[in-house]
Design a protein around this motif. Sequence first.
Motif, PDB file in Angstrom:
ATOM      1  N   UNK A  69     -10.306 -15.546  23.748  1.00 41.02           N
ATOM      2  CA  UNK A  69      -9.050 -14.820  22.977  1.00 41.02           C
ATOM      3  C   UNK A  69      -7.820 -15.663  23.099  1.00 41.02           C
ATOM      4  N   UNK A  70      -7.560 -16.323  24.317  1.00 41.56           N
ATOM      5  CA  UNK A  70      -6.184 -17.199  24.469  1.00 41.56           C
ATOM      6  C   UNK A  70      -6.206 -18.260  23.456  1.00 41.56           C
ATOM      7  N   UNK A  71      -7.678 -18.809  23.199  1.00 42.86           N
ATOM      8  CA  UNK A  71      -7.244 -20.068  22.165  1.00 42.86           C
ATOM      9  C   UNK A  71      -7.034 -19.625  20.850  1.00 42.86           C
ATOM     10  N   UNK A  72      -7.309 -18.410  20.447  1.00 39.75           N
ATOM     11  CA  UNK A  72      -7.337 -17.602  19.157  1.00 39.75           C
ATOM     12  C   UNK A  72      -6.004 -17.128  18.827  1.00 39.75           C
ATOM     13  N   UNK A  73      -5.441 -16.872  20.154  1.00 42.87           N
ATOM     14  CA  UNK A  73      -3.973 -15.972  19.982  1.00 42.87           C
ATOM     15  C   UNK A  73      -3.274 -16.319  21.508  1.00 42.87           C
ATOM     16  N   UNK A  74      -2.744 -17.580  21.453  1.00 44.15           N
ATOM     17  CA  UNK A  74      -2.140 -18.196  22.751  1.00 44.15           C
ATOM     18  C   UNK A  74      -1.065 -17.121  23.401  1.00 44.15           C
ATOM     19  N   UNK A  75      -0.177 -16.642  22.506  1.00 44.85           N
ATOM     20  CA  UNK A  75       0.901 -16.196  23.276  1.00 44.85           C
ATOM     21  C   UNK A  75       0.879 -14.791  24.170  1.00 44.85           C
ATOM     22  N   UNK A  76       0.027 -13.949  23.804  1.00 37.78           N
ATOM     23  CA  UNK A  76      -0.300 -12.977  24.739  1.00 37.78           C
ATOM     24  C   UNK A  76      -0.978 -13.397  26.264  1.00 37.78           C
ATOM     25  N   UNK A  77      -1.799 -14.580  26.166  1.00 40.62           N
ATOM     26  CA  UNK A  77      -2.168 -15.048  27.323  1.00 40.62           C
ATOM     27  C   UNK A  77      -1.117 -15.751  28.109  1.00 40.62           C
ATOM     28  N   UNK A  78      -0.386 -16.527  27.474  1.00 38.30           N
ATOM     29  CA  UNK A  78       0.883 -17.079  28.053  1.00 38.30           C
ATOM     30  C   UNK A  78       1.783 -16.016  28.579  1.00 38.30           C
ATOM     31  N   UNK A  79       2.100 -15.006  27.831  1.00 35.37           N
ATOM     32  CA  UNK A  79       3.100 -14.039  28.305  1.00 35.37           C
ATOM     33  C   UNK A  79       2.442 -13.426  29.687  1.00 35.37           C
ATOM     34  N   UNK A  80       1.371 -13.124  29.752  1.00 39.72           N
ATOM     35  CA  UNK A  80       0.760 -12.323  31.165  1.00 39.72           C
ATOM     36  C   UNK A  80       0.505 -13.537  32.057  1.00 39.72           C
ATOM     37  N   UNK A  81       0.046 -14.561  31.709  1.00 42.58           N
ATOM     38  CA  UNK A  81      -0.434 -15.524  32.793  1.00 42.58           C
ATOM     39  C   UNK A  81       0.659 -16.621  33.473  1.00 42.58           C
ATOM     40  N   UNK A  82       1.439 -16.531  32.335  1.00 42.40           N
ATOM     41  CA  UNK A  82       2.655 -17.537  32.813  1.00 42.40           C
ATOM     42  C   UNK A  82       4.096 -16.810  32.938  1.00 42.40           C
ATOM     43  N   UNK A  83       4.611 -15.997  31.663  1.00 43.12           N
ATOM     44  CA  UNK A  83       5.870 -15.357  31.850  1.00 43.12           C
ATOM     45  C   UNK A  83       5.802 -14.094  33.101  1.00 43.12           C
ATOM     46  N   UNK A  84       4.509 -13.437  33.132  1.00 45.10           N
ATOM     47  CA  UNK A  84       4.275 -12.479  34.052  1.00 45.10           C
ATOM     48  C   UNK A  84       4.833 -13.188  35.470  1.00 45.10           C
ATOM     49  N   UNK A  85       4.106 -14.168  35.680  1.00 49.61           N
ATOM     50  CA  UNK A  85       4.094 -14.789  36.940  1.00 49.61           C
ATOM     51  C   UNK A  85       5.623 -15.240  37.317  1.00 49.61           C
ATOM     52  N   UNK A  86       6.367 -15.715  36.139  1.00 50.14           N
ATOM     53  CA  UNK A  86       7.479 -16.050  36.194  1.00 50.14           C
ATOM     54  C   UNK A  86       8.491 -15.086  36.724  1.00 50.14           C
ATOM     55  N   UNK A  87       8.363 -14.017  36.195  1.00 46.94           N
ATOM     56  CA  UNK A  87       9.113 -12.820  36.418  1.00 46.94           C
ATOM     57  C   UNK A  87       9.040 -12.533  37.959  1.00 46.94           C
ATOM     58  N   UNK A  88       7.847 -12.489  38.383  1.00 47.63           N
ATOM     59  CA  UNK A  88       7.617 -12.212  39.594  1.00 47.63           C
ATOM     60  C   UNK A  88       8.169 -13.073  40.530  1.00 47.63           C
ATOM     61  N   UNK A  89       8.120 -14.653  40.275  1.00 47.84           N
ATOM     62  CA  UNK A  89       8.753 -15.556  40.948  1.00 47.84           C
ATOM     63  C   UNK A  89      10.279 -15.275  41.138  1.00 47.84           C
ATOM     64  N   UNK A  90      10.856 -14.942  40.154  1.00 48.98           N
ATOM     65  CA  UNK A  90      12.307 -14.646  39.960  1.00 48.98           C
ATOM     66  C   UNK A  90      12.571 -13.655  40.859  1.00 48.98           C
ATOM     67  N   UNK A  91      11.832 -12.622  40.900  1.00 52.12           N
ATOM     68  CA  UNK A  91      11.785 -11.263  41.724  1.00 52.12           C
ATOM     69  C   UNK A  91      11.843 -11.686  43.306  1.00 52.12           C
ATOM     70  N   UNK A  92      10.532 -12.479  43.548  1.00 52.34           N
ATOM     71  CA  UNK A  92      10.723 -12.831  44.934  1.00 52.34           C
ATOM     72  C   UNK A  92      11.981 -13.631  45.466  1.00 52.34           C
TER      73      UNK A  92
END
Length: 286
Positions: A65-88
């Motif tokens: 699905x990520x290949x068909x629609x990349x943004x939701x995948x980047x949002x959870x798998x990258x931006x979500x982790x970025x948020x957690x890293x900033x919180x850490x």
Amino acid sequence: MRVIICGAAGQLGSDLVRVFEAGGKEVLGFDLDLDITDHSLVMEKIPSLGPDLLINSAADLDADQAELDPEPSFRTNFTGTQNLALACLEAGCPLAFISSDYVFDGRKGGAYNEFDEPNPQGIYGKAKLASERYIASILPRWYVFRTQWLFGKAGKRNFVKSILGGAREKGSLRVVTDEVGTPTCTADLAEIIYRVCTSDWHGLYHATNEGVCSRFEFARQILELAGMQDVPVEPIVYADLGLPCPRPPYSPLDNMNLRLQGFPPARHYMEPLREYVEWLLESGEL
Ligand SMILES: NC(=O)c1ccc[n+]([C@@H]2O[C@H](COP(=O)([O-])OP(=O)(O)OC[C@H]3O[C@@H](n4cnc5c(N)ncnc54)[C@H](OP(=O)(O)O)[C@@H]3O)[C@@H](O)[C@H]2O)c1
């Protein structure tokens, strides 16, 4: 030690909760009730809980699905982790992140160790690699565990369940021969993560069970353990499936850094696989 686990309802997350609690740690588990893509929520909630460690096991695993629609995948798998890293960073605690063999292209012709150059071929692998690099660039203390082919008791979907479910429903299967890796039991992986994260040996680790097989061989082994060895399995190649995400054709992970740091070797995957198939059949989970 207070440990926050994101993705705590998932197949790895639930074993992480169990293993850290068994080790006497105070565990705060969150899943969709703490959406890691919500920057304000993450920043408001996590530092105020005063964690000593945060483990991110939350992810969007749908690589096709990520290949068909990349943004939701980047949002959870990258931006979500970025948020957690900033919180850490704000909380002053290390982040442990779960990554994947999909950061490699699978063309090396041998098992990958932590010193091999990544070269992800799809969106999911690119998001994982970007997360690894982001965490390492902003946090002084972090752990990355690259793993693959997970199966565990809380798994809603995994390869073992698909094979047994497919065999029962259809009576025959088609499975690829050109994807080779190491099946990994989430309970064993959670133990590895526990040992490393309570040792303060920060850094990058490949973390799988021992042993190597193709998806086709794995399927035959699963059926045999379930007493369903008469179910015919047709060997096919990935191109026959026409899936959008390119898979690494040969990507077993060598747990070299765990060896270098003197951690005990993992079990061969056949041992936990036997236990898991027995449990699936007895518990009526299929
Ligand atoms: N499974 C594998 O074969 C495999 C291989 C290599 C690496 N990994 C990595 O290992 C980790 C654990 O995988 P797993 O198999 O345990 O996955 P899983 O069972 O799908 O668990 C992930 C959990 O995270 C939740 N989640 C999804 N989006 C979220 C969000 N925005 N905020 C909070 N929670 C969210 C999911 O909820 P829903 O289920 O409701 O979406 C699920 O409960 C992941 O990082 C994965 O990328 C897995």
